[in-house]
Enzyme design. Sequence first.
Site, PDB file in Angstrom:
ATOM      1  N   VAL A   1       0.755  -1.303   0.083  1.00  0.00           N
ATOM      2  CA  VAL A   1      -0.104  -0.049   0.143  1.00  0.00           C
ATOM      3  C   VAL A   1       1.157   1.261   0.243  1.00  0.00           C
ATOM      4  CG1 VAL A   1      -1.579   1.489   1.422  1.00  0.00           C
ATOM      5  CG2 VAL A   1      -1.990  -1.101   1.247  1.00  0.00           C
ATOM      6  N   PRO A   2       1.048   2.149  -1.112  1.00  0.00           N
ATOM      7  CA  PRO A   2       3.112   2.355  -1.757  1.00  0.00           C
ATOM      8  C   PRO A   2       2.200   4.125  -0.713  1.00  0.00           C
ATOM      9  CG  PRO A   2       0.821   3.025  -3.514  1.00  0.00           C
ATOM     10  CD  PRO A   2       0.690   1.887  -2.132  1.00  0.00           C
ATOM     11  N   CYS A   3       2.149   4.004   0.520  1.00  0.00           N
ATOM     12  CA  CYS A   3       1.919   5.577   1.197  1.00  0.00           C
ATOM     13  C   CYS A   3       3.435   6.344   0.805  1.00  0.00           C
ATOM     14  CB  CYS A   3       2.088   5.118   2.611  1.00  0.00           C
ATOM     15  SG  CYS A   3       3.350   3.994   3.589  1.00  0.00           S
ATOM     16  N   HIS A   4       4.393   6.053   0.607  1.00  0.00           N
ATOM     17  CA  HIS A   4       5.368   6.502   0.290  1.00  0.00           C
ATOM     18  C   HIS A   4       5.303   7.824  -1.234  1.00  0.00           C
ATOM     19  CE1 HIS A   4       5.761   2.729  -2.204  1.00  0.00           C
ATOM     20  NE2 HIS A   4       6.767   3.265  -2.988  1.00  0.00           N
ATOM     21  N   ARG A   5       3.927   6.960  -1.972  1.00  0.00           N
ATOM     22  CA  ARG A   5       3.678   7.440  -3.118  1.00  0.00           C
ATOM     23  C   ARG A   5       2.974   8.945  -2.343  1.00  0.00           C
ATOM     24  NH1 ARG A   5       2.530   2.532  -6.224  1.00  0.00           N
ATOM     25  NH2 ARG A   5       4.034   1.379  -6.585  1.00  0.00           N
TER      26      ARG A   5
END
Length: 197
Positions: free
Chosen positions: A163-167
């Site tokens: 779940v790409p919270c880094h984006r």
Amino acid sequence: MPDDLRDLEQELRALRSVPPDALFPETVVGVGAADEAALADSPVGPVWIAWSVRGVTALSPVFASKSFEDFSRSHRRTAFERDALPADLGDAVVKALDTGNANDVPIDLSGVRPFQQRVLAACSTIPAGEVKPYQWIAVRIDKPAAARAVGTALARNPIPLLVPCHRVVRADGSVGSYAFGAQRKRDLLIREGALLH
């Protein structure tokens, strides 16, 4: 007590046996009350992954959780350590971490609050190579005044990388904070082609 009842009771007691050690974990995992977890190699280095009967429930790189005990303490559910992920799940996770596309990985967010589920679901729609501001997610979940709450929900993301919270970045385009450090966030975004340097 009549003799025939006493005899029946003795016969029933003789039928009792000690359940196998694996019965408890298999039962609680099977009904979705606990997870399984294993260490897996991945394109971003070794990661701990927990999964339920519905999908991945947690992920932590080894640099953040050096042992199963560390990972287990930070995980929100009981987990039983396994030697490896099921082959199909392991293949899907490795592919997702390599490509940045987790669409083929079953994700189980049932253990997080509804607001956070909505935030993480919106975050999951951001493709590799792109970034969006916190406000974008707030608007997408029909809570335009909740950008700060979105940030809090992302900071507690139990399944980072998949779940790409880094984006998700600040409104001014700066990288902002990240559970594993701003430099790691920057490196992930460079690896995905979202940042040039």
